[in-house]
Design a protein around this motif. Structure first.
Motif, mmCIF file in Angstrom:
data_model
loop_
_atom_site.group_PDB
_atom_site.id
_atom_site.type_symbol
_atom_site.label_atom_id
_atom_site.label_comp_id
_atom_site.label_asym_id
_atom_site.label_seq_id
_atom_site.Cartn_x
_atom_site.Cartn_y
_atom_site.Cartn_z
ATOM 1 N N TRP A 113 0.841 -1.199 0.000
ATOM 2 C CA TRP A 113 0.000 0.000 0.000
ATOM 3 C C TRP A 113 0.874 1.246 0.000
ATOM 4 O O TRP A 113 1.842 1.358 0.774
ATOM 5 C CB TRP A 113 -0.912 -0.036 1.212
ATOM 6 C CG TRP A 113 -1.652 1.229 1.517
ATOM 7 C CD1 TRP A 113 -1.531 1.997 2.629
ATOM 8 C CD2 TRP A 113 -2.645 1.860 0.703
ATOM 9 N NE1 TRP A 113 -2.375 3.066 2.560
ATOM 10 C CE2 TRP A 113 -3.076 3.023 1.389
ATOM 11 C CE3 TRP A 113 -3.206 1.563 -0.545
ATOM 12 C CZ2 TRP A 113 -4.036 3.875 0.877
ATOM 13 C CZ3 TRP A 113 -4.167 2.421 -1.055
ATOM 14 C CH2 TRP A 113 -4.576 3.552 -0.349
ATOM 15 N N ASN A 165 -5.358 -2.931 -5.649
ATOM 16 C CA ASN A 165 -5.523 -2.806 -7.097
ATOM 17 C C ASN A 165 -5.806 -4.136 -7.788
ATOM 18 O O ASN A 165 -5.511 -4.301 -8.973
ATOM 19 C CB ASN A 165 -4.276 -2.172 -7.720
ATOM 20 C CG ASN A 165 -3.051 -3.062 -7.609
ATOM 21 O OD1 ASN A 165 -2.934 -3.853 -6.683
ATOM 22 N ND2 ASN A 165 -2.122 -2.938 -8.546
ATOM 23 N N ASN A 350 -8.396 3.134 -9.057
ATOM 24 C CA ASN A 350 -7.119 3.303 -8.374
ATOM 25 C C ASN A 350 -6.064 3.813 -9.334
ATOM 26 O O ASN A 350 -5.946 3.323 -10.465
ATOM 27 C CB ASN A 350 -6.636 1.967 -7.793
ATOM 28 C CG ASN A 350 -7.398 1.544 -6.565
ATOM 29 O OD1 ASN A 350 -8.475 2.058 -6.298
ATOM 30 N ND2 ASN A 350 -6.853 0.612 -5.822
ATOM 31 N N TYR A 354 -1.695 4.357 -5.180
ATOM 32 C CA TYR A 354 -2.254 3.398 -4.228
ATOM 33 C C TYR A 354 -1.336 2.194 -4.037
ATOM 34 O O TYR A 354 -1.122 1.740 -2.915
ATOM 35 C CB TYR A 354 -3.631 2.913 -4.709
ATOM 36 C CG TYR A 354 -4.765 3.859 -4.427
ATOM 37 C CD1 TYR A 354 -4.579 5.238 -4.447
ATOM 38 C CD2 TYR A 354 -6.032 3.389 -4.152
ATOM 39 C CE1 TYR A 354 -5.622 6.103 -4.188
ATOM 40 C CE2 TYR A 354 -7.089 4.253 -3.892
ATOM 41 C CZ TYR A 354 -6.870 5.616 -3.915
ATOM 42 O OH TYR A 354 -7.905 6.459 -3.654
ATOM 43 N N SER A 366 -3.730 3.288 -14.242
ATOM 44 C CA SER A 366 -4.943 3.295 -13.432
ATOM 45 C C SER A 366 -5.730 2.020 -13.719
ATOM 46 O O SER A 366 -5.567 1.397 -14.773
ATOM 47 C CB SER A 366 -5.817 4.525 -13.727
ATOM 48 O OG SER A 366 -6.273 4.503 -15.068
#
Length: 393
Positions: A113, A165, A350, A354, A366
């Motif tokens: 993370w 993700n 995301n 992230y 993304s």
């Protein structure tokens, strides 16, 4: 094991009564009416009796929440602390692990993370190094590769169990066995795991585990829990202290001998009343039943997505969670999220920040994200798929 009564669950949830299709449970799930009532009841009590005077009742609710969290984790109640967010909980434990020295090593998964990585920069500034554990052929953290990295300079192994993700489930127990064998501190970010699949801190062999209340636990925003293994507690010296976490004794201000050394005297009893109710509901429902339902729903959605031209799925690992990362050809993930939202269909999106190491390694800028819950039923799935086909054109 009997299946979950989905209709009954939805009837007890206001968000399911308004035509909303919610597939953003990994961002924040939908609370039940009883959870809302628990929050409001404590707020009304404070308004009626005085905020401080209502604190005695609030403290009872807080301890009820602590016991419910401990039951879910298979842990002693004294090993659970509450915080305002998952990131805050993780930071409290990480900062208490210091001081850091030149040459110290922190080993992380590629899927770590971003917020945890940002916090580690304090250690990096002191001369520590953050190193990435190699992945196996499926894209999951490789315990064998981790074993080969171990030396006396490794101070912490940190694992994001279920990355934000995608649907990967990292081998948290196998990583914990390596950490335990070598006597190395082991932190787990269970922000996407707790409330979605069974979590047993005893079999995970973790020293610290954290999760936000707003995600799969279905609690209110502004709540989180932190587990600290009792025998590990003395290795953590919190930087922030007050009269609650370090009460005055004959010897001075001594830290509490349980996880409450990470709490403060100021707390929202109303929010913790809501979290406690959400935890009790989850325990009554049964986490094994929840995980069975989530797995079934996730599998159906993945199958349906593969039938839509232009959909790319980004699953890693051999078994997937209820987080489904994808992109639709010719669509920006955040714009797709916005357009679906206009139809009252909620998904997540995301960016690189992230999960920066994994996104960069896979060349992704993304991803759109569907995250499921026992609340989701067939009509939700059909509505989402119909909207995606329409947007695909």
């Amino acid at each position: 094991m009997s299946p979950i009564d989905v209709q009954r669950l939805r009837q007890a949830t206001p968000g399911c009564q308004s035509g909303l299709v919610h597939f953003n449970h990994a961002g924040a799930s939908l609370p039940s009416q009883a959870t809302l009532d628990a929050i409001l009841d404590q707020l009304h009590r404070e308004a009626r009796d005085g905020p401080m005077e209502a604190g005695e009742h609030g403290a009872v609710l807080m301890e009820n929440a602590r016991r419910a969290a401990a039951y879910l984790l298979n842990a002693p109640a004294a090993s659970v602390a509450f915080a305002s967010s998952g990131s805050t909980a993780w930071n409290l434990a990480f900062q208490a692990l210091g001081p850091w020295h030149p040459g110290d090593r922190i080993l992380v998964g590629r899927h770590e993370w971003g917020g945890n990585l940002a916090s580690m920069q304090l250690a990096v500034q002191a001369g520590a190094r953050v190193e990435v554990i190699p992945c196996d052929a499926t894209g999951a953290v490789c315990p064998q590769a981790l074993e080969a990295m171990i030396d006396t300079r490794v101070k912490l192994i940190d694992l994001t169990w279920l990355p934000a993700n995608g649907g990967l489930i990292n081998p948290a127990q196998a990583v914990g066995e390596v950490a335990k064998r070598h006597g190395i501190a082991y932190f787990i970010d269970a922000g996407q795991a707790l409330g979605q699949l069974p979590v047993d801190v005893q079999t995970l062999h973790c020293d610290v585990l954290k999760s936000a209340g707003r995600k799969h636990l279905r609690g209110p925003r502004g709540t989180a829990l932190l587990y600290v293994r009792p025998a590990f507690l003395e290795q953590l010296q919190p930087a922030g202290r007050d009269v609650f976490s370090a009460p005055l004794s004959a010897h001075g201000f001594d830290l509490r001998d349980d996880a409450r050394r990470f709490e403060t005297s100021e707390v929202s009893f109303a929010l913790l009343a809501g979290l406690g109710n959400a935890l009790q509901e989850l325990n009554q429902l049964g986490i094994e039943r929840v995980w069975e339902r989530v797995s079934q729903t996730g599998a159906r959605i993945r199958t349906a997505l593969r039938e839509i031209p232009g959909i790319a799925l980004y699953d890693l690992g051999t078994h997937q969670s209820g987080l489904i990362a994808f992109n639709l050809a010719d669509w920006d993930a955040f714009e797709l999220k916005r357009r679906l939202g206009l139809q009252r269909i909620n998904i997540g999106a995301n960016g690189v920040a992230y999960t920066p190491l994994d996104m960069q390694a896979r060349g992704l800028t993304s991803v759109a994200r569907i995250s499921v819950s026992p609340l989701n039923h067939d009509h939700d799935i059909d509505s989402l798929m119909a909207a995606l086909r329409e947007l695909r054109g």
